[in-house]
Scaffold this active site. Structure first.
Site, mmCIF file in Angstrom:
data_model
loop_
_atom_site.group_PDB
_atom_site.id
_atom_site.type_symbol
_atom_site.label_atom_id
_atom_site.label_comp_id
_atom_site.label_asym_id
_atom_site.label_seq_id
_atom_site.Cartn_x
_atom_site.Cartn_y
_atom_site.Cartn_z
ATOM 1 N N TYR A 146 0.823 -1.210 0.000
ATOM 2 C CA TYR A 146 0.000 0.000 0.000
ATOM 3 C C TYR A 146 0.859 1.263 0.000
ATOM 4 C CZ TYR A 146 -3.405 3.449 1.744
ATOM 5 O OH TYR A 146 -4.204 4.557 1.915
ATOM 6 N N LYS A 150 1.281 4.365 -2.776
ATOM 7 C CA LYS A 150 0.926 5.740 -2.423
ATOM 8 C C LYS A 150 2.139 6.665 -2.526
ATOM 9 C CE LYS A 150 -3.511 5.660 -1.329
ATOM 10 N NZ LYS A 150 -4.508 6.511 -2.015
#
Length: 258
Positions: A146, A150
């Site tokens: 994740y 990002k």
């Protein structure tokens, strides 16, 4: 509350509109008088928008259909809130899940941005706001799928901010901390497991790590989007705004965030 004069006649496209942050952004823009076109994979029963378009931003075919649906409509503001959480410790990474995290959190967002770039240029006051995450700047264990996706979006936002500055388009990102949305619930459970806490005490533990001792309200993230989308934010580009209750400024080495 923003005046209707500020957003009157402004057309906005919001991805991830059905999620907690996306819905709050749509509500703030709608209440300010903007025309809101919402995008997500599945349409909720209702929402604060004038039009909803079902679109999987990882699908080139869906993005093409979205472009056709938008037609010649003008576009002033693009807010990319679409995101998906995928976590795993090193050695146990599911690489299909890794690819999906990148497809949603970075590649799909940038491809959609390319699709609407000409409309944003034509508006004369184009605004792009990408919702990133505080994890893009922290080395939180198990967050690699994740947070790295990002982080890629965070840097791409900086690059686009510089690249598009001459065309009148601003590009900024917002890095929320732990926000009061359904996505946070598994973290509470994980904290209970890691620290042998009684059931139901994970939330209090998480809040105790935050200097303000509370989660971020999605409306607070939406308020920042409104500022960056307004005329007042016209000289800000390539910037990342952290909204995290002071968490990243105080984060101590060795604190295990689960």
């Amino acid at each position: 509350m923003w005046s209707r004069e500020e957003f009157d006649g402004v057309t906005c496209l919001v991805t991830g509109a059905a999620g907690g942050i996306g819905h709050a952004v749509c509500r703030a823009l709608h209440d300010a008088g903007a025309t809101v076109r919402a995008v997500d994979v599945a349409e909720p029963a209702s929402g604060p928008w004038q039009e909803f378009v079902s679109c999987d931003i990882t699908s080139a075919a869906d993005l093409g259909r979205l472009a056709d649906r938008l037609g010649d409509h003008p576009l002033d503001v693009l807010v990319n809130t679409a995101g998906i959480m995928r976590k795993a410790p090193v050695g146990q990474i599911d690489w299909d899940a890794w690819d999906l995290a990148y497809a949603v959190n970075c590649r799909g967002t940038l491809r959609l941005t390319e699709q609407v770039l000409d409309r944003l240029r034509a508006s004369g006051r184009g605004r792009i706001v990408n919702i990133v995450s505080m994890t893009a700047s922290l080395g939180l264990p198990t967050y690699a799928p994740y947070s790295s996706a990002k982080a890629a979006l965070l840097n791409a936002s900086r690059v686009l901010g510089a690249e598009l500055a001459g065309s009148g388009i601003t590009v900024n990102s917002i890095s929320p901390g732990w926000v009061e949305t359904p996505m946070i619930e598994p973290l509470f459970t994980r904290m209970e497991e890691l620290h042998d806490l009684p059931a139901g005490q994970g939330r209090a533990y998480v809040e105790g790590l935050i200097p303000q001792h509370r989660l971020v309200d999605p409306a607070e993230v939406a308020a920042a989007v409104m500022f960056l989308a307004s005329r007042a934010g016209g000289a800000i580009t390539g910037h990342d705004l952290r909204i995290d209750g002071g968490l990243t400024s105080m984060f101590a080495p060795g604190v295990h965030a689960g």
